[in-house]
Design an enzyme around this catalytic site. Sequence first.
Site, PDB file in Angstrom:
ATOM      1  N   GLU A 217      18.957 -31.224 -36.109  1.00  0.00           N
ATOM      2  CA  GLU A 217      20.319 -31.742 -36.271  1.00  0.00           C
ATOM      3  C   GLU A 217      21.266 -30.934 -35.380  1.00  0.00           C
ATOM      4  O   GLU A 217      21.214 -29.703 -35.345  1.00  0.00           O
ATOM      5  CB  GLU A 217      20.753 -31.633 -37.736  1.00  0.00           C
ATOM      6  CG  GLU A 217      22.174 -32.146 -37.970  1.00  0.00           C
ATOM      7  CD  GLU A 217      22.639 -31.936 -39.396  1.00  0.00           C
ATOM      8  OE1 GLU A 217      23.676 -32.503 -39.757  1.00  0.00           O
ATOM      9  OE2 GLU A 217      21.959 -31.171 -40.145  1.00  0.00           O
TER      10      GLU A 217
ATOM     11  N   ASP B 158      21.481 -26.831 -38.972  1.00  0.00           N
ATOM     12  CA  ASP B 158      20.044 -26.604 -38.759  1.00  0.00           C
ATOM     13  C   ASP B 158      19.876 -25.844 -37.436  1.00  0.00           C
ATOM     14  O   ASP B 158      20.547 -26.150 -36.438  1.00  0.00           O
ATOM     15  CB  ASP B 158      19.294 -27.932 -38.677  1.00  0.00           C
ATOM     16  CG  ASP B 158      19.417 -28.750 -39.949  1.00  0.00           C
ATOM     17  OD1 ASP B 158      19.977 -28.205 -40.912  1.00  0.00           O
ATOM     18  OD2 ASP B 158      18.962 -29.905 -39.942  1.00  0.00           O
TER      19      ASP B 158
ATOM     20  N   SER C 147      21.711 -31.084 -46.234  1.00  0.00           N
ATOM     21  CA  SER C 147      21.666 -32.534 -46.047  1.00  0.00           C
ATOM     22  C   SER C 147      21.504 -32.861 -44.573  1.00  0.00           C
ATOM     23  O   SER C 147      21.999 -32.135 -43.707  1.00  0.00           O
ATOM     24  CB  SER C 147      22.956 -33.168 -46.579  1.00  0.00           C
ATOM     25  OG  SER C 147      24.070 -32.770 -45.801  1.00  0.00           O
ATOM     26  N   ASN C 148      20.811 -33.932 -44.296  1.00  0.00           N
ATOM     27  CA  ASN C 148      20.672 -34.458 -42.943  1.00  0.00           C
ATOM     28  C   ASN C 148      21.029 -35.939 -42.964  1.00  0.00           C
ATOM     29  O   ASN C 148      20.507 -36.695 -43.793  1.00  0.00           O
ATOM     30  CB  ASN C 148      19.242 -34.307 -42.423  1.00  0.00           C
ATOM     31  CG  ASN C 148      18.947 -32.852 -42.078  1.00  0.00           C
ATOM     32  OD1 ASN C 148      19.812 -32.157 -41.578  1.00  0.00           O
ATOM     33  ND2 ASN C 148      17.729 -32.414 -42.368  1.00  0.00           N
TER      34      ASN C 148
ATOM     35  N   ILE D 236       3.783  -6.731 -19.569  1.00  0.00           N
ATOM     36  CA  ILE D 236       5.141  -6.484 -19.080  1.00  0.00           C
ATOM     37  C   ILE D 236       5.048  -5.815 -17.710  1.00  0.00           C
ATOM     38  O   ILE D 236       4.332  -4.821 -17.546  1.00  0.00           O
ATOM     39  CB  ILE D 236       5.923  -5.571 -20.046  1.00  0.00           C
ATOM     40  CG1 ILE D 236       6.052  -6.220 -21.420  1.00  0.00           C
ATOM     41  CG2 ILE D 236       7.303  -5.244 -19.484  1.00  0.00           C
ATOM     42  CD1 ILE D 236       6.676  -5.319 -22.461  1.00  0.00           C
TER      43      ILE D 236
ATOM     44  N   GLU E 237       6.663  -3.461 -15.789  1.00  0.00           N
ATOM     45  CA  GLU E 237       7.721  -2.456 -15.878  1.00  0.00           C
ATOM     46  C   GLU E 237       8.329  -2.119 -14.519  1.00  0.00           C
ATOM     47  O   GLU E 237       9.398  -1.511 -14.434  1.00  0.00           O
ATOM     48  CB  GLU E 237       7.183  -1.178 -16.520  1.00  0.00           C
ATOM     49  CG  GLU E 237       6.813  -1.304 -17.986  1.00  0.00           C
ATOM     50  CD  GLU E 237       5.367  -1.761 -18.182  1.00  0.00           C
ATOM     51  OE1 GLU E 237       4.877  -1.701 -19.319  1.00  0.00           O
ATOM     52  OE2 GLU E 237       4.725  -2.178 -17.172  1.00  0.00           O
TER      53      GLU E 237
ATOM     54  N   ASN F 148       2.145  -1.296 -11.499  1.00  0.00           N
ATOM     55  CA  ASN F 148       1.981  -1.959 -12.800  1.00  0.00           C
ATOM     56  C   ASN F 148       0.505  -2.181 -13.091  1.00  0.00           C
ATOM     57  O   ASN F 148      -0.295  -2.433 -12.189  1.00  0.00           O
ATOM     58  CB  ASN F 148       2.716  -3.303 -12.789  1.00  0.00           C
ATOM     59  CG  ASN F 148       2.669  -3.969 -14.148  1.00  0.00           C
ATOM     60  OD1 ASN F 148       3.219  -3.452 -15.114  1.00  0.00           O
ATOM     61  ND2 ASN F 148       2.004  -5.118 -14.225  1.00  0.00           N
TER      62      ASN F 148
ATOM     63  N   GLY G 266       0.814  -1.277 -19.131  1.00  0.00           N
ATOM     64  CA  GLY G 266       1.587  -0.102 -18.748  1.00  0.00           C
ATOM     65  C   GLY G 266       1.838  -0.031 -17.255  1.00  0.00           C
ATOM     66  O   GLY G 266       1.667  -0.999 -16.520  1.00  0.00           O
TER      67      GLY G 266
ATOM     68  N   HIS H 223     -39.459  20.525  75.335  1.00  0.00           N
ATOM     69  CA  HIS H 223     -40.777  21.085  75.666  1.00  0.00           C
ATOM     70  C   HIS H 223     -40.659  22.475  76.280  1.00  0.00           C
ATOM     71  O   HIS H 223     -41.607  23.265  76.226  1.00  0.00           O
ATOM     72  CB  HIS H 223     -41.541  20.137  76.607  1.00  0.00           C
ATOM     73  CG  HIS H 223     -41.091  20.212  78.039  1.00  0.00           C
ATOM     74  ND1 HIS H 223     -40.085  19.409  78.555  1.00  0.00           N
ATOM     75  CD2 HIS H 223     -41.513  21.008  79.073  1.00  0.00           C
ATOM     76  CE1 HIS H 223     -39.913  19.707  79.837  1.00  0.00           C
ATOM     77  NE2 HIS H 223     -40.769  20.670  80.177  1.00  0.00           N
TER      78      HIS H 223
ATOM     79  N   ASP I 247     -36.919  14.384  74.447  1.00  0.00           N
ATOM     80  CA  ASP I 247     -37.161  15.733  74.981  1.00  0.00           C
ATOM     81  C   ASP I 247     -35.811  16.423  75.218  1.00  0.00           C
ATOM     82  O   ASP I 247     -35.330  16.537  76.343  1.00  0.00           O
ATOM     83  CB  ASP I 247     -37.971  15.624  76.279  1.00  0.00           C
ATOM     84  CG  ASP I 247     -38.410  16.991  76.799  1.00  0.00           C
ATOM     85  OD1 ASP I 247     -38.349  17.962  76.007  1.00  0.00           O
ATOM     86  OD2 ASP I 247     -38.817  17.076  77.979  1.00  0.00           O
TER      87      ASP I 247
ATOM     88  N   SER J 149     -37.644  22.728  84.437  1.00  0.00           N
ATOM     89  CA  SER J 149     -37.554  22.021  83.155  1.00  0.00           C
ATOM     90  C   SER J 149     -36.361  22.495  82.332  1.00  0.00           C
ATOM     91  O   SER J 149     -36.109  23.693  82.202  1.00  0.00           O
ATOM     92  CB  SER J 149     -38.836  22.241  82.346  1.00  0.00           C
ATOM     93  OG  SER J 149     -39.911  21.580  82.953  1.00  0.00           O
TER      94      SER J 149
END
EC number: 3.4.21.104
Length: 686
Positions: free
Chosen positions: A67, A75, A122-123, A139, A141, A158, A162, A483, A532, A633
Amino acid sequence: MRLLTLLGLLCGSVATPLGPKWPEPVFGRLASPGFPGEYANDQERRWTLTAPPGYRLRLYFTHFDLELSHLCEYDFVKLSSGAKVLATLCGQESTDTERAPGKDTFYSLGSSLDITFRSDYSNEKPFTGFEAFYAAEDIDECQVAPGEAPTCDHHCHNHLGGFYCSCRAGYVLHRNKRTCSALCSGQVFTQRSGELSSPEYPRPYPKLSSCTYSISLEEGFSVILDFVESFDVETHPETLCPYDFLKIQTDREEHGPFCGKTLPHRIETKSNTVTITFVTDESGDHTGWKIHYTSTAQPCPYPMAPPNGHVSPVQAKYILKDSFSIFCETGYELLQGHLPLKSFTAVCQKDGSWDRPMPACSIVDCGPPDDLPSGRVEYITGPGVTTYKAVIQYSCEETFYTMKVNDGKYVCEADGFWTSSKGEKSLPVCEPVCGLSARTTGGRIYGGQKAKPGDFPWQVLILGGTTAAGALLYDNWVLTAAHAVYEQKHDASALDIRMGTLKRLSPHYTQAWSEAVFIHEGYTHDAGFDNDIALIKLNNKVVINSNITPICLPRKEAESFMRTDDIGTASGWGLTQRGFLARNLMYVDIPIVDHQKCTAAYEKPPYPRGSVTANMLCAGLESGGKDSCRGDSGGALVFLDSETERWFVGGIVSWGSMNCGEAGQYGVYTKVINYIPWIENIISDF
């Protein structure tokens, strides 16, 4: 992020008796009374959901029909975590003042979540209530909302249930497991000047840190501290530096503590050792400090450069450990007394004195120039002047020597060496002039003539096992036939070498001795006369004069002077027509013979070993009578180069007919131009 429900399912499928014990899965369904039917009036139901430590609860609605009332007064479903109300829900859709869950997901602030459902008395219409599902999840952290302090100083990690913190290099995790303290103790500075600062400066310095810096200089120095740029250390308006502080300690006194935002004044410590301590607490966000330190000491006397020198570096003053060097102007050298120095550097000592006396800059003296073999030297600048930029002129003995490569002009340079215009420090070389002769040729053919002084100044008499001849090359080499000296190739000292004489038996000659004999590697003894050719290296250089002059080697163009019928001249003390060795040096002018004609002449018996090769040339008369013979020679067959007007060796007396001067036979000579590379290599290598 993982749902604990998934972890629970995974853990249930694997047996891990020794592994970690995972928490029991937390998940489930919630619904209003009578769901999916309408709920009754005056209902109140409360659920308290709890997850393991390190986890939170996640809840979402799959159906919601309550409601609608102003601010959900009638409600509602209320979600709470600890003392905080997360949401109060009603209706089917959100309005300006009321909220329906729609597709929103709700998370507990910690490990517990309270859900309260209430309906009034009441409704007006039937409402079917709600259905919701929940589960526990890890979680994270490490995730923080904007504006909140980070979980960890540096790195946050993480894990299920923990988290843990870690630090960058140079830091250590504090015992609170979140703060990173700087590893900043034990730093020692030993340079005469430098800079030090708080960790991370100019960014905020780390918390919960204790830093110690030491400046330690040699005794005699005094440290000066200057705070620079900015100073920002956490302070307190009433108490002196209760949180973070900086202290400076010397062996004489303590300075500080310092904090706040005002730069401290210069501190002249009058000490060579300083300890700086910086301590921070767990809070604050301040940028810290920066110190530039210098040092001073008792100054030394200002150095005055000697004449023709300068001091480097130039400073306003010189204190302990400062140094200066003396550099002389180009052409001057450092002298300490009479001793030359390669360099000079003096260091200031702690008592204010220099450790070395000042040197002098003396003009470079190259000293008396070396004597030039076969040459002379003249002082150009002035008699006996040998100092920097002095000039001398070398020259060779005219006629018989010529200077090789440079012009003979040398200057005394700054390095103390006499140096040529080409940068050479070695002496010039007086090279003997080759191919000089008192004789000219008109091209006539005649023979058996006695040589006159100066006709064949290159002629060499070689006495060993037999009598042979050779030709002088340069002033310490003899060219001959292989020679003729083959038997002495391993006993060079056995050769008796004579030159500068015309008479074979004359006691008046220039004696030379052999140092080494080089036989051409292609020569095979007693197997023909190809290749030679041999070279004899003399022990000492001979003096060149009108009677002793080297023969020239042939130029590349020399073959134009050695064509068929061109005239060459052979000389020696060989057998004459009477069958005896000549007493006087004899010579004969003979023409070059066509190579094919000569080859054909020696193909007939009785010359089984008489093979004429391309390394040979032939000369002589077809009618005979003009020839070289035994004893000749190794002698040179020479030609006149009409372009240079110098004589050159075209052939070496090698072999011929058994009867010298025989008609139809010719003298065979080693063709020297084929061996120029071999000759040049031997002479350059040895």
